[in-house]
Design a protein around this motif. Sequence first.
Motif, PDB file in Angstrom:
ATOM      1  N   VAL A 108       0.651  -1.140   0.034  1.00 17.98           N
ATOM      2  CA  VAL A 108       0.035   0.009   0.002  1.00 17.98           C
ATOM      3  C   VAL A 108       1.078   1.335   0.027  1.00 17.98           C
ATOM      4  O   VAL A 108       0.332   2.320  -0.151  1.00 17.98           O
ATOM      5  CB  VAL A 108      -0.914  -0.076   1.224  1.00 17.98           C
ATOM      6  N   ALA A 109       2.246   0.999   0.326  1.00 15.54           N
ATOM      7  CA  ALA A 109       2.951   2.250   0.122  1.00 15.54           C
ATOM      8  C   ALA A 109       4.578   1.856   0.156  1.00 15.54           C
ATOM      9  O   ALA A 109       4.663   0.735   0.677  1.00 15.54           O
ATOM     10  CB  ALA A 109       2.839   3.067   1.524  1.00 15.54           C
ATOM     11  N   GLU A 110       5.258   2.669  -0.278  1.00 17.83           N
ATOM     12  CA  GLU A 110       6.805   2.444  -0.340  1.00 17.83           C
ATOM     13  C   GLU A 110       7.238   3.612   0.375  1.00 17.83           C
ATOM     14  O   GLU A 110       7.086   4.814   0.243  1.00 17.83           O
ATOM     15  CB  GLU A 110       7.242   2.656  -1.774  1.00 17.83           C
ATOM     16  N   TYR A 111       8.268   3.166   1.231  1.00 16.17           N
ATOM     17  CA  TYR A 111       8.845   4.296   2.125  1.00 16.17           C
ATOM     18  C   TYR A 111      10.656   4.264   1.783  1.00 16.17           C
ATOM     19  O   TYR A 111      11.176   3.158   1.919  1.00 16.17           O
ATOM     20  CB  TYR A 111       8.932   3.659   3.635  1.00 16.17           C
ATOM     21  N   VAL A 112      10.576   5.600   1.516  1.00 13.62           N
ATOM     22  CA  VAL A 112      11.985   5.848   0.550  1.00 13.62           C
ATOM     23  C   VAL A 112      12.776   6.343   1.721  1.00 13.62           C
ATOM     24  O   VAL A 112      12.851   7.301   2.209  1.00 13.62           O
ATOM     25  CB  VAL A 112      11.989   6.731  -0.411  1.00 13.62           C
ATOM     26  N   TRP A 113      13.531   5.206   2.523  1.00  6.89           N
ATOM     27  CA  TRP A 113      13.994   5.725   3.650  1.00  6.89           C
ATOM     28  C   TRP A 113      15.674   5.894   3.561  1.00  6.89           C
ATOM     29  O   TRP A 113      16.027   6.623   4.400  1.00  6.89           O
ATOM     30  CB  TRP A 113      14.186   4.537   4.706  1.00  6.89           C
ATOM     31  N   ARG A 114      16.189   5.759   2.407  1.00  5.57           N
ATOM     32  CA  ARG A 114      17.434   6.419   1.937  1.00  5.57           C
ATOM     33  C   ARG A 114      17.399   7.085   0.579  1.00  5.57           C
ATOM     34  O   ARG A 114      17.523   6.373  -0.389  1.00  5.57           O
ATOM     35  CB  ARG A 114      18.426   5.317   2.312  1.00  5.57           C
ATOM     36  N   PRO A 115      16.711   8.253   0.624  1.00  4.39           N
ATOM     37  CA  PRO A 115      16.705   8.762  -0.751  1.00  4.39           C
ATOM     38  C   PRO A 115      18.173   9.305  -1.621  1.00  4.39           C
ATOM     39  O   PRO A 115      19.014   9.205  -0.728  1.00  4.39           O
ATOM     40  CB  PRO A 115      15.914  10.015  -0.660  1.00  4.39           C
ATOM     41  N   HIS A 116      18.157   9.410  -2.488  1.00  7.96           N
ATOM     42  CA  HIS A 116      19.173  10.166  -3.526  1.00  7.96           C
ATOM     43  C   HIS A 116      18.687  11.338  -4.180  1.00  7.96           C
ATOM     44  O   HIS A 116      18.275  11.495  -5.302  1.00  7.96           O
ATOM     45  CB  HIS A 116      19.808   9.250  -4.506  1.00  7.96           C
ATOM     46  N   LEU A 117      18.936  12.381  -3.675  1.00  4.23           N
ATOM     47  CA  LEU A 117      18.463  13.867  -3.873  1.00  4.23           C
ATOM     48  C   LEU A 117      19.332  14.818  -3.971  1.00  4.23           C
ATOM     49  O   LEU A 117      20.408  14.843  -3.154  1.00  4.23           O
ATOM     50  CB  LEU A 117      16.838  14.055  -3.144  1.00  4.23           C
ATOM     51  N   PRO A 118      19.203  15.942  -4.657  1.00  2.00           N
ATOM     52  CA  PRO A 118      19.898  16.951  -4.703  1.00  2.00           C
ATOM     53  C   PRO A 118      19.826  17.888  -3.272  1.00  2.00           C
ATOM     54  O   PRO A 118      18.714  17.976  -2.616  1.00  2.00           O
ATOM     55  CB  PRO A 118      19.759  18.060  -5.855  1.00  2.00           C
ATOM     56  N   SER A 119      20.803  18.532  -2.841  1.00  2.00           N
ATOM     57  CA  SER A 119      20.769  19.036  -1.652  1.00  2.00           C
ATOM     58  C   SER A 119      19.959  20.185  -1.756  1.00  2.00           C
ATOM     59  O   SER A 119      19.098  20.401  -0.176  1.00  2.00           O
ATOM     60  CB  SER A 119      22.151  19.566  -1.162  1.00  2.00           C
ATOM     61  N   LEU A 120      19.411  20.741  -2.446  1.00  2.00           N
ATOM     62  CA  LEU A 120      18.304  21.912  -2.340  1.00  2.00           C
ATOM     63  C   LEU A 120      16.964  21.557  -2.234  1.00  2.00           C
ATOM     64  O   LEU A 120      15.989  22.376  -1.908  1.00  2.00           O
ATOM     65  CB  LEU A 120      18.524  22.841  -3.903  1.00  2.00           C
ATOM     66  N   LEU A 121      16.841  20.090  -2.275  1.00  2.00           N
ATOM     67  CA  LEU A 121      15.483  19.442  -1.807  1.00  2.00           C
ATOM     68  C   LEU A 121      15.281  19.214  -0.355  1.00  2.00           C
ATOM     69  O   LEU A 121      14.304  18.497  -0.012  1.00  2.00           O
ATOM     70  CB  LEU A 121      15.121  18.300  -2.952  1.00  2.00           C
ATOM     71  N   SER A 122      16.258  19.403   0.405  1.00  2.00           N
ATOM     72  CA  SER A 122      16.513  18.861   1.698  1.00  2.00           C
ATOM     73  C   SER A 122      16.197  17.401   1.935  1.00  2.00           C
ATOM     74  O   SER A 122      15.055  17.163   2.199  1.00  2.00           O
ATOM     75  CB  SER A 122      15.472  19.904   2.753  1.00  2.00           C
ATOM     76  N   PRO A 123      17.072  16.631   1.454  1.00  2.00           N
ATOM     77  CA  PRO A 123      16.766  15.081   1.404  1.00  2.00           C
ATOM     78  C   PRO A 123      16.403  14.704   2.650  1.00  2.00           C
ATOM     79  O   PRO A 123      16.836  14.936   3.790  1.00  2.00           O
ATOM     80  CB  PRO A 123      18.277  14.439   1.010  1.00  2.00           C
ATOM     81  N   ARG A 124      15.272  13.803   2.643  1.00  2.00           N
ATOM     82  CA  ARG A 124      14.621  13.301   3.647  1.00  2.00           C
ATOM     83  C   ARG A 124      13.727  11.873   3.201  1.00  2.00           C
ATOM     84  O   ARG A 124      13.484  11.866   1.974  1.00  2.00           O
ATOM     85  CB  ARG A 124      13.663  14.185   4.104  1.00  2.00           C
ATOM     86  N   PRO A 125      13.701  11.162   4.405  1.00  2.00           N
ATOM     87  CA  PRO A 125      12.610   9.999   3.987  1.00  2.00           C
ATOM     88  C   PRO A 125      11.475  10.548   3.636  1.00  2.00           C
ATOM     89  O   PRO A 125      11.130  11.185   4.193  1.00  2.00           O
ATOM     90  CB  PRO A 125      12.852   9.192   5.288  1.00  2.00           C
TER      91      PRO A 125
END
Length: 295
Positions: free
Chosen positions: A20-37
Amino acid sequence: MDEQLTLVQTHPLSLGGATVAEYVWRPHLPSLLSPRPYLHPVRTLAGTEVTEAMPPDHLHHLGASLAVPDVGGVNFWGGRTYVRGKGSVPLPNHGVQRHHRWEARTDAVLAQELHWVGPDGRVVLRERRRIAARPVDDRAWALDFRFALYSAGPGPLEFSSPGAKGRIGAGYGGFFWRARRGLRSVRILGPGAEGAARLHGSRDRWIALSASGPDPWTLVFVDIAAQGDPWFVRGDDYVGVGASLAWSEPFAVANGEGPRRRIVTVVADGALGRAESEELAASVTSATAERDHGS
């Protein structure tokens, strides 16, 4: 290892064998998006996606997540930072929420410790988070999201928002859900009112998004702990709901203290009305109290 160099890691939440959901607990995102799960996609029992991540209008909106625009001067929301008298400006002040360890990790329950880290590598906050998928009935399930934040240093640490800095109505920051509208028409419902204009800033126990059209759905957000945080509501340019920690005034914590909150979101198939939404809110409130008492 630098978190930005690691692969994206996710964990599914399942009920009855269905994800029913996917938890992205370790994302790979640019810093300007304030990376977070974050949780994305979140689906109804029929499989309809009800979250949106990195939409073109707000790339830093990440499904359902916990984000605060200003904690001790660090942007844990993403995007520009609102500065009193200057408006929203780009600043190199983005933080990251890093996974520290698991306390529990099953098909339906995740308990996690995180560190909120500033751009200088300093730990600003420590967090204990618990996310659970709960059955409701044959048309709905509930996402139970609770968190406790603790200041990492002895001195005062201020939580703030654009609303607390003078931008009227922009007191966002806390649990936030960016919904997927698509071609649907979305009604925003509360116990005694309807529409974003009337419910934005309200302190009702629950608020609902009811989407009619192709693959209709309803989301009912319930303030289980009855904290009375104002609801941040958007329904025109995009559809989103959040429970605001610092709506119009900043607040400070120190010595390991911090806010604790709990929001349970009912994810239902079908475009439900106010009465049905209120029934679901009452049902999950009662079921949560019984479950907590039994544990």
